[in-house]
Design a protein around this motif. Structure first.
Motif, PDB file in Angstrom:
ATOM      1  N   ASP A 222      50.399   3.700  -4.479  1.00  0.00           N
ATOM      2  CA  ASP A 222      50.254   2.406  -5.165  1.00  0.00           C
ATOM      3  C   ASP A 222      48.946   2.319  -5.946  1.00  0.00           C
ATOM      4  OD1 ASP A 222      48.583   2.461  -3.025  1.00  0.00           O
ATOM      5  OD2 ASP A 222      49.038   0.446  -2.306  1.00  0.00           O
ATOM      6  N   ALA A 223      48.276   3.446  -6.146  1.00  0.00           N
ATOM      7  CA  ALA A 223      47.029   3.440  -6.916  1.00  0.00           C
ATOM      8  C   ALA A 223      46.985   4.704  -7.775  1.00  0.00           C
ATOM      9  CB  ALA A 223      45.831   3.401  -5.973  1.00  0.00           C
ATOM     10  N   LEU A 224      46.071   4.717  -8.728  1.00  0.00           N
ATOM     11  CA  LEU A 224      45.987   5.863  -9.637  1.00  0.00           C
ATOM     12  C   LEU A 224      44.578   6.446  -9.682  1.00  0.00           C
ATOM     13  CD1 LEU A 224      48.013   4.673 -12.792  1.00  0.00           C
ATOM     14  CD2 LEU A 224      48.667   6.482 -11.192  1.00  0.00           C
ATOM     15  N   ILE A 225      44.505   7.761  -9.758  1.00  0.00           N
ATOM     16  CA  ILE A 225      43.238   8.457 -10.026  1.00  0.00           C
ATOM     17  C   ILE A 225      43.224   8.669 -11.536  1.00  0.00           C
ATOM     18  CG2 ILE A 225      42.026  10.672  -9.768  1.00  0.00           C
ATOM     19  CD1 ILE A 225      41.942   9.291  -7.142  1.00  0.00           C
ATOM     20  N   SER A 226      42.203   8.194 -12.219  1.00  0.00           N
ATOM     21  CA  SER A 226      42.232   8.269 -13.685  1.00  0.00           C
ATOM     22  C   SER A 226      41.975   9.692 -14.174  1.00  0.00           C
ATOM     23  CB  SER A 226      41.219   7.308 -14.295  1.00  0.00           C
ATOM     24  OG  SER A 226      39.935   7.666 -13.895  1.00  0.00           O
TER      25      SER A 226
END
Lengths: 247, 247
Positions: free
Chosen positions: B133-137
């Motif tokens: 549910d999250a992103l590593i840019s």
């Protein structure tokens, strides 16, 4: 199997295409899973060689072409990996060197021989090895099984991307072996008469070019072969790989 | 999938077992075919390292254990290859280091995340990463997708057998990265905070042992980490591989 989409100018085009061909071979039942792992090992060595044909490899390829031209019964051995990776390149070399192709695989369970045979038939070529009727002594795997009109009688055998046992047995059987293998320390190049430490996709087309040249100049072929030093070539290949780890 | 039959005292037992596990992973849909090719590349490097944990690798493993013990939120990243190769070893390290496992894969098409999740569930472990549910840019592959409670918050990430992009992005995001990779020239070990050039099957159990030791001696862990020199370790790993090609 998905199509292969990658622009030809992509820096890793050849490498990605090769991987795709092997995976396609697995899907078709031509290539064994262990062939993909072996291909990965080859990739590691090719990477260290800068993914190009080094000078020592070109000397070996030139000598191999000379040996093919001067041979009485040269033969090109095809396995699961080479059948999918370099089918066209083997067919072209076979044509110019007048050397038949013979299927020779480590494991011939199921209908792999037939699948490989059909894979060549698609290109109107019928290799030996569909129904092997002779044996090379000293081998316990399916690699022992050969065709009495082909590998059995050959004086020069071109093997690529192979396990080590067979080269030793072929040499003991009085044959000359040309090996194409990216790992100079593996048993095949250590035992072979001529060891080409290069990617088979690059080596075969270059060999076909030299064959064309030597067909018109047999004396030059004899001289090239006389002067060729395989131990020196193997030594240089080790240095080249060591150099790849010098930073 | 066939059973794996090979006596444990066979000289190539570990290597053959590893190959079997990856092939089994492919059959189960956990491992991608490209994982087998990558494994083959690893085999080539391990072969050059004599298939044993070299002194420089042990120094890196010891520093990594110290870093795990001193971390606030360490995490162990699991992909298709490590899930089948070292599931038990990751679970044991997770337990002793109090570091959760999170599934992170390059390609999450189909139900690969779920298959890997279930593969751990068989051992009563539920890793993060089933529903990222999250992103590593900075990443475009599925590797960008992380769990907001896991990888996203972690200060130390242990990655093994990975493509290079991610380590760079994790480092840019302020995290420390411990990498296990047999090719010291690949981007992951070149970018990592601690680079373990060793076989993951040997490195993880040894790391778990050191973690147990350092848990009782945090000051020693701090000293080990202070004195650790990753550039020297990488340099020694290159020398070791070069030496493998000196004959």
């Amino acid at each position: 199997m998905s199509e292969f989409h990658c622009p030809e100018n992509h820096p890793r085009y050849q490498s990605l295409r090769a991987r795709h061909l092997i995976e396609e071979g697995i899907a078709k039942g031509i290539t064994h899973l262990s062939g993909l792992a072996a291909h990965g090992r080859g990739e590691a060595f090719d990477y260290m060689l800068g993914e190009k044909t080094q000078a020592f490899a070109e000397r070996a390829i030139r000598a191999a072409a000379a040996m093919m031209v001067l041979a009485e019964r040269p033969i090109i051995s095809a396995n699961g990996n080479t059948s999918v990776l370099v089918r066209e390149e083997m067919i072209e070399l076979s044509r110019v060197a007048n050397a038949p192709i013979e299927i020779n695989i480590f494991n011939d369970a199921g209908n792999r021989r037939e699948l490989i045979f059909k894979h060549f038939q698609e290109k109107s070529v019928e290799p030996y090895g569909l129904n092997p009727d002779a044996l090379i002594s000293g081998l316990t795997s399916a690699r022992a099984r050969v065709d009495s009109r082909g590998m059995f009688l050959a004086d020069v055998v071109l093997v690529s991307l192979e396990d080590g046992d067979r080269t030793e047995c072929l040499i003991k059987g009085g044959k000359k072996v040309i090996a194409i293998d990216l790992n100079p320390l593996s048993r095949t190049p250590q035992m072979a008469t001529i060891s080409i430490v290069d990617n088979v996709q690059r080596a075969l087309p270059l060999m076909a070019e030299y064959v064309l040249e030597f067909k018109e100049q047999r004396e030059q072929a004899e001289q090239v072969l006389r002067e060729y030093d395989n131990a020196a070539v193997l030594k240089e290949s080790l240095s080249a790989i060591r150099a790849g780890f010098s930073k």
